[in-house]
Design a protein around this motif. Structure first.
Motif, PDB file in Angstrom:
ATOM      1  N   GLU A   1      71.484  13.299  21.458  1.00  0.00           N
ATOM      2  CA  GLU A   1      72.753  13.558  20.778  1.00  0.00           C
ATOM      3  C   GLU A   1      72.866  12.864  19.407  1.00  0.00           C
ATOM      4  O   GLU A   1      73.303  13.481  18.435  1.00  0.00           O
ATOM      5  CB  GLU A   1      73.908  13.175  21.699  1.00  0.00           C
ATOM      6  CG  GLU A   1      75.248  13.819  21.360  1.00  0.00           C
ATOM      7  CD  GLU A   1      75.261  15.335  21.365  1.00  0.00           C
ATOM      8  OE1 GLU A   1      74.477  15.945  22.116  1.00  0.00           O
ATOM      9  OE2 GLU A   1      76.062  15.915  20.609  1.00  0.00           O
ATOM     10  N   PRO A   2      72.455  11.591  19.288  1.00  0.00           N
ATOM     11  CA  PRO A   2      72.555  10.937  17.970  1.00  0.00           C
ATOM     12  C   PRO A   2      71.736  11.658  16.896  1.00  0.00           C
ATOM     13  O   PRO A   2      72.135  11.709  15.734  1.00  0.00           O
ATOM     14  CB  PRO A   2      72.009   9.531  18.215  1.00  0.00           C
ATOM     15  CG  PRO A   2      72.165   9.304  19.667  1.00  0.00           C
ATOM     16  CD  PRO A   2      72.002  10.634  20.321  1.00  0.00           C
TER      17      PRO A   2
ATOM     18  N   TYR B   1      78.593  25.518  29.883  1.00  0.00           N
ATOM     19  CA  TYR B   1      79.148  24.182  30.054  1.00  0.00           C
ATOM     20  C   TYR B   1      78.162  23.225  30.737  1.00  0.00           C
ATOM     21  O   TYR B   1      77.684  23.489  31.829  1.00  0.00           O
ATOM     22  CB  TYR B   1      80.441  24.267  30.864  1.00  0.00           C
ATOM     23  CG  TYR B   1      81.171  22.969  30.941  1.00  0.00           C
ATOM     24  CD1 TYR B   1      81.952  22.535  29.878  1.00  0.00           C
ATOM     25  CD2 TYR B   1      81.062  22.158  32.064  1.00  0.00           C
ATOM     26  CE1 TYR B   1      82.613  21.330  29.940  1.00  0.00           C
ATOM     27  CE2 TYR B   1      81.727  20.950  32.130  1.00  0.00           C
ATOM     28  CZ  TYR B   1      82.507  20.548  31.060  1.00  0.00           C
ATOM     29  OH  TYR B   1      83.153  19.343  31.120  1.00  0.00           O
TER      30      TYR B   1
ATOM     31  N   TRP C   1      73.647  14.734  15.940  1.00  0.00           N
ATOM     32  CA  TRP C   1      74.840  14.297  15.202  1.00  0.00           C
ATOM     33  C   TRP C   1      74.471  13.828  13.799  1.00  0.00           C
ATOM     34  O   TRP C   1      75.179  14.094  12.832  1.00  0.00           O
ATOM     35  CB  TRP C   1      75.541  13.183  15.987  1.00  0.00           C
ATOM     36  CG  TRP C   1      76.666  12.538  15.256  1.00  0.00           C
ATOM     37  CD1 TRP C   1      77.922  13.049  15.078  1.00  0.00           C
ATOM     38  CD2 TRP C   1      76.649  11.275  14.600  1.00  0.00           C
ATOM     39  NE1 TRP C   1      78.682  12.168  14.353  1.00  0.00           N
ATOM     40  CE2 TRP C   1      77.930  11.074  14.052  1.00  0.00           C
ATOM     41  CE3 TRP C   1      75.677  10.286  14.440  1.00  0.00           C
ATOM     42  CZ2 TRP C   1      78.257   9.917  13.340  1.00  0.00           C
ATOM     43  CZ3 TRP C   1      75.995   9.137  13.741  1.00  0.00           C
ATOM     44  CH2 TRP C   1      77.279   8.975  13.200  1.00  0.00           C
TER      45      TRP C   1
ATOM     46  N   GLN D   1      61.194   1.456  29.728  1.00  0.00           N
ATOM     47  CA  GLN D   1      62.323   0.662  29.268  1.00  0.00           C
ATOM     48  C   GLN D   1      62.796   1.147  27.909  1.00  0.00           C
ATOM     49  O   GLN D   1      63.985   1.191  27.618  1.00  0.00           O
ATOM     50  CB  GLN D   1      61.924  -0.822  29.151  1.00  0.00           C
ATOM     51  CG  GLN D   1      61.874  -1.530  30.475  1.00  0.00           C
ATOM     52  CD  GLN D   1      63.259  -1.679  31.075  1.00  0.00           C
ATOM     53  OE1 GLN D   1      63.839  -0.716  31.564  1.00  0.00           O
ATOM     54  NE2 GLN D   1      63.817  -2.874  31.029  1.00  0.00           N
ATOM     55  N   ARG D   2      61.781   1.496  27.085  1.00  0.00           N
ATOM     56  CA  ARG D   2      62.068   1.884  25.709  1.00  0.00           C
ATOM     57  C   ARG D   2      62.985   3.095  25.632  1.00  0.00           C
ATOM     58  O   ARG D   2      63.863   3.162  24.789  1.00  0.00           O
ATOM     59  CB  ARG D   2      60.727   2.196  25.015  1.00  0.00           C
ATOM     60  CG  ARG D   2      60.814   2.393  23.528  1.00  0.00           C
ATOM     61  CD  ARG D   2      59.455   2.754  22.985  1.00  0.00           C
ATOM     62  NE  ARG D   2      58.496   1.662  23.065  1.00  0.00           N
ATOM     63  CZ  ARG D   2      58.350   0.729  22.131  1.00  0.00           C
ATOM     64  NH1 ARG D   2      59.082   0.757  21.056  1.00  0.00           N
ATOM     65  NH2 ARG D   2      57.452  -0.216  22.274  1.00  0.00           N
ATOM     66  N   ILE D   3      62.790   4.058  26.521  1.00  0.00           N
ATOM     67  CA  ILE D   3      63.577   5.296  26.401  1.00  0.00           C
ATOM     68  C   ILE D   3      64.679   5.395  27.457  1.00  0.00           C
ATOM     69  O   ILE D   3      65.389   6.389  27.526  1.00  0.00           O
ATOM     70  CB  ILE D   3      62.680   6.547  26.480  1.00  0.00           C
ATOM     71  CG1 ILE D   3      61.879   6.545  27.772  1.00  0.00           C
ATOM     72  CG2 ILE D   3      61.777   6.657  25.269  1.00  0.00           C
ATOM     73  CD1 ILE D   3      61.227   7.894  28.045  1.00  0.00           C
ATOM     74  N   LYS D   4      64.854   4.348  28.258  1.00  0.00           N
ATOM     75  CA  LYS D   4      65.869   4.395  29.320  1.00  0.00           C
ATOM     76  C   LYS D   4      67.282   4.594  28.733  1.00  0.00           C
ATOM     77  O   LYS D   4      67.716   3.838  27.875  1.00  0.00           O
ATOM     78  CB  LYS D   4      65.823   3.087  30.115  1.00  0.00           C
ATOM     79  CG  LYS D   4      66.626   3.115  31.389  1.00  0.00           C
ATOM     80  CD  LYS D   4      66.377   1.846  32.197  1.00  0.00           C
ATOM     81  CE  LYS D   4      67.657   1.424  32.906  1.00  0.00           C
ATOM     82  NZ  LYS D   4      67.913   0.003  32.800  1.00  0.00           N
ATOM     83  N   GLY D   5      67.952   5.617  29.204  1.00  0.00           N
ATOM     84  CA  GLY D   5      69.328   5.842  28.757  1.00  0.00           C
ATOM     85  C   GLY D   5      69.447   6.509  27.399  1.00  0.00           C
ATOM     86  O   GLY D   5      70.541   6.782  26.930  1.00  0.00           O
ATOM     87  N   LEU D   6      68.323   6.791  26.757  1.00  0.00           N
ATOM     88  CA  LEU D   6      68.418   7.441  25.434  1.00  0.00           C
ATOM     89  C   LEU D   6      68.591   8.946  25.604  1.00  0.00           C
ATOM     90  O   LEU D   6      68.187   9.524  26.598  1.00  0.00           O
ATOM     91  CB  LEU D   6      67.150   7.167  24.613  1.00  0.00           C
ATOM     92  CG  LEU D   6      66.905   5.720  24.201  1.00  0.00           C
ATOM     93  CD1 LEU D   6      65.727   5.655  23.241  1.00  0.00           C
ATOM     94  CD2 LEU D   6      68.135   5.132  23.540  1.00  0.00           C
ATOM     95  N   HIS D   7      69.182   9.584  24.616  1.00  0.00           N
ATOM     96  CA  HIS D   7      69.297  11.041  24.603  1.00  0.00           C
ATOM     97  C   HIS D   7      69.300  11.510  23.157  1.00  0.00           C
ATOM     98  O   HIS D   7      69.339  10.700  22.234  1.00  0.00           O
ATOM     99  CB  HIS D   7      70.539  11.504  25.373  1.00  0.00           C
ATOM    100  CG  HIS D   7      71.793  10.788  24.995  1.00  0.00           C
ATOM    101  ND1 HIS D   7      72.573  11.149  23.935  1.00  0.00           N
ATOM    102  CD2 HIS D   7      72.389   9.681  25.517  1.00  0.00           C
ATOM    103  CE1 HIS D   7      73.599  10.331  23.824  1.00  0.00           C
ATOM    104  NE2 HIS D   7      73.512   9.416  24.769  1.00  0.00           N
TER     105      HIS D   7
ATOM    106  N   HIS E   1      79.159  22.925  20.031  1.00  0.00           N
ATOM    107  CA  HIS E   1      80.353  22.260  20.567  1.00  0.00           C
ATOM    108  C   HIS E   1      81.517  23.232  20.713  1.00  0.00           C
ATOM    109  O   HIS E   1      82.337  23.082  21.623  1.00  0.00           O
ATOM    110  CB  HIS E   1      80.728  21.061  19.696  1.00  0.00           C
ATOM    111  CG  HIS E   1      79.862  19.874  19.981  1.00  0.00           C
ATOM    112  ND1 HIS E   1      79.777  19.332  21.234  1.00  0.00           N
ATOM    113  CD2 HIS E   1      79.033  19.157  19.202  1.00  0.00           C
ATOM    114  CE1 HIS E   1      78.930  18.308  21.220  1.00  0.00           C
ATOM    115  NE2 HIS E   1      78.464  18.186  19.991  1.00  0.00           N
TER     116      HIS E   1
ATOM    117  N   HIS F   1      80.933  24.861  23.944  1.00  0.00           N
ATOM    118  CA  HIS F   1      81.279  23.906  25.004  1.00  0.00           C
ATOM    119  C   HIS F   1      82.794  23.895  25.236  1.00  0.00           C
ATOM    120  O   HIS F   1      83.257  23.894  26.385  1.00  0.00           O
ATOM    121  CB  HIS F   1      80.782  22.514  24.589  1.00  0.00           C
ATOM    122  CG  HIS F   1      81.377  21.380  25.372  1.00  0.00           C
ATOM    123  ND1 HIS F   1      80.788  20.895  26.516  1.00  0.00           N
ATOM    124  CD2 HIS F   1      82.488  20.641  25.174  1.00  0.00           C
ATOM    125  CE1 HIS F   1      81.530  19.900  26.999  1.00  0.00           C
ATOM    126  NE2 HIS F   1      82.564  19.717  26.196  1.00  0.00           N
ATOM    127  N   ASP F   2      83.564  23.909  24.133  1.00  0.00           N
ATOM    128  CA  ASP F   2      85.023  23.906  24.257  1.00  0.00           C
ATOM    129  C   ASP F   2      85.521  25.160  24.959  1.00  0.00           C
ATOM    130  O   ASP F   2      86.545  25.138  25.625  1.00  0.00           O
ATOM    131  CB  ASP F   2      85.685  23.801  22.874  1.00  0.00           C
ATOM    132  CG  ASP F   2      85.507  22.411  22.277  1.00  0.00           C
ATOM    133  OD1 ASP F   2      85.022  21.522  23.004  1.00  0.00           O
ATOM    134  OD2 ASP F   2      85.840  22.224  21.095  1.00  0.00           O
TER     135      ASP F   2
END
Ligand code: SF4
Ligand code: FES
Lengths: 118, 269
Positions: free
Chosen positions: A11-12, A91, A15, A3-9, A82, A85-86
């Motif tokens: 990128e923050p 990609y 950034w 649950q703790r890491i669900k959906g985390l990545h 990035h 990526h552009d």
């Protein structure tokens, strides 16, 4: 844990390093270039090499490595990733992230080793 | 009576029902004066030249947001963009018909699917708007709760989000965003600005629901801070600011999840 890491990545994190590095790039890197690239050789700023060396060998040397070398390296890595990526290079994959942030980590490691062995 | 000035305009034409495979350009000569808008040009063409031309419009005063087109490659509201600004640099008062290079090229909004002529499929934008739940979420104020207080708000509380509430859903920022062009799954500038608008609203309690969408790769993190969305916005919404304030919020939300150990959707903060 799941649950703790669900959906985390990550990128923050990249950034955050990018933002911090941006400030260092804009403020500190030009002043370092000004002081050590111009004013010092011209004799306007007068510090002896041994004073500088002992300063660099202290913890301040590590702080210098972080804000003038490492964070700007992560800033550049993020921009380059990035930018690639552009241009649709690598990609959607993680290869460019690996290469870009990996390079910034190598630069950081070299900076720390240089400080350690100074 | 002096002759009206005229200029040439290229308009993108596409009608799949007529069997068109690709859009083509139609060149027309149109009269204009200092008050002629791009929308006036389209209306002139439909009434005087070719009644089959399709485009969207309604209010003619930058309120409804339906007249977005690309003018010389830049997203613009047709009713808020004037022919005089495109011909002026070629010499005031000269008859541009003498030189048949088009002063304006009018095309459908970039990054959207063209349906016919200047009409694009706006559903691609509206699904992103819906995804961020752009309305006040307050479990206490459901109709089945008669004791709920009315929603009062101080001017200072209003000022926090007011700028982001000025969006007219024209979609110009999506046509301007290279990241939306690369990845149509990107939630995009206006939807993120709207999510931010409700997250900043003192009457709202739905932030954790919206953060689930904003925290993903297709949420705020697809933005590489190009900033063109804010340049083209006709209402001064500054969606780029909303997206980048959204990154700070998203980073916080993910950190909180990491420490609290509950998934973002479960947190009741
Ligand atoms: S943020 Fe501005 S450009 Fe984007 S849809 Fe709203 S009004 Fe149009
Ligand atoms: S016609 Fe309504 S915004 Fe242009």
């Amino acid at each position: 844990m799941k649950q703790r890491i669900k959906g985390l990545h990550l990128e923050p994190l990249w950034w955050g390093l990018f933002s911090a590095g941006g400030v260092c790039f804009a403020v500190l890197v030009p002043s370092v270039v000004l002081v050590f690239g111009l004013l010092w050789p011209l004799g306007v700023v007068d510090v002896s090499f041994t004073t500088l060396q002992s300063w660099y060998q202290s913890l301040w040397g590590l702080v210098f490595t972080a804000v003038v070398i490492s964070l700007p390296a992560f800033h550049a890595a993020h921009r380059i990733r990035h930018g690639l990526h552009d241009m649709k290079i690598g990609y959607g994959g993680s290869t460019t992230a690996f290469v870009c942030y990996g390079s910034a980590m190598v630069v950081t490691a070299l900076g720390v080793i240089a400080w350690w062995s100074a | 009576m002096t002759q009206p000035r005229t200029c040439y305009v290229d308009i993108s034409r596409y009608d799949p029902e007529r069997g068109d495979q690709y859009p083509t350009m139609q060149r027309v000569q149109v009269p204009y004066d200092d008050s002629t808008s791009v929308l006036d040009v389209l209306q002139y063409v439909k009434e005087q030249v070719d009644s089959s031309l399709s485009y969207r419009w309604s209010c003619r005063m930058a309120i409804c947001g339906s007249c977005g087109v690309m003018v010389n490659g830049i997203p613009k509201l047709g009713c808020k963009d004037f022919v005089r600004d495109y011909v002026a640099h070629k010499g005031v008062g000269r008859d541009h018909a003498a030189n048949d290079a088009p002063a304006l090229t009018i095309e459908p909004l970039a990054h959207f699917t063209g349906e016919r002529d200047l009409v694009v499929n706006m559903d691609e934008f509206l699904t992103h708007l819906e995804a961020v739940k752009p309305y006040i979420i307050d479990p206490a104020s459901r109709p089945n709760n008669p004791s709920a207080a009315t929603h009062s708000q101080t001017p200072a509380q209003l000022a926090r989000y007011q700028q982001f509430a000025n969006c007219i859903n024209c979609g110009l920022c999506y046509a301007a965003c290279p990241q939306f062009g690369l990845n149509p799954e990107f939630v995009g500038p206006a939807a993120i600005a709207l999510a931010h608008r409700y997250n900043l609203d003192s009457r709202d309690h739905g932030k954790h629901e919206r953060m689930q969408v904003l925290n993903t790769h297709d949420g705020v993190w697809s933005c590489t801070f190009v900033g063109f969305c804010s340049d083209v916005c006709p209402k001064g919404v500054d969606p780029a600011a909303a997206v980048n304030q959204g990154k700070v919020e998203s980073a916080k939300s993910m950190l909180i999840q990491l420490f609290k150990g509950s998934s973002i959707g479960d947190s009741r903060s």
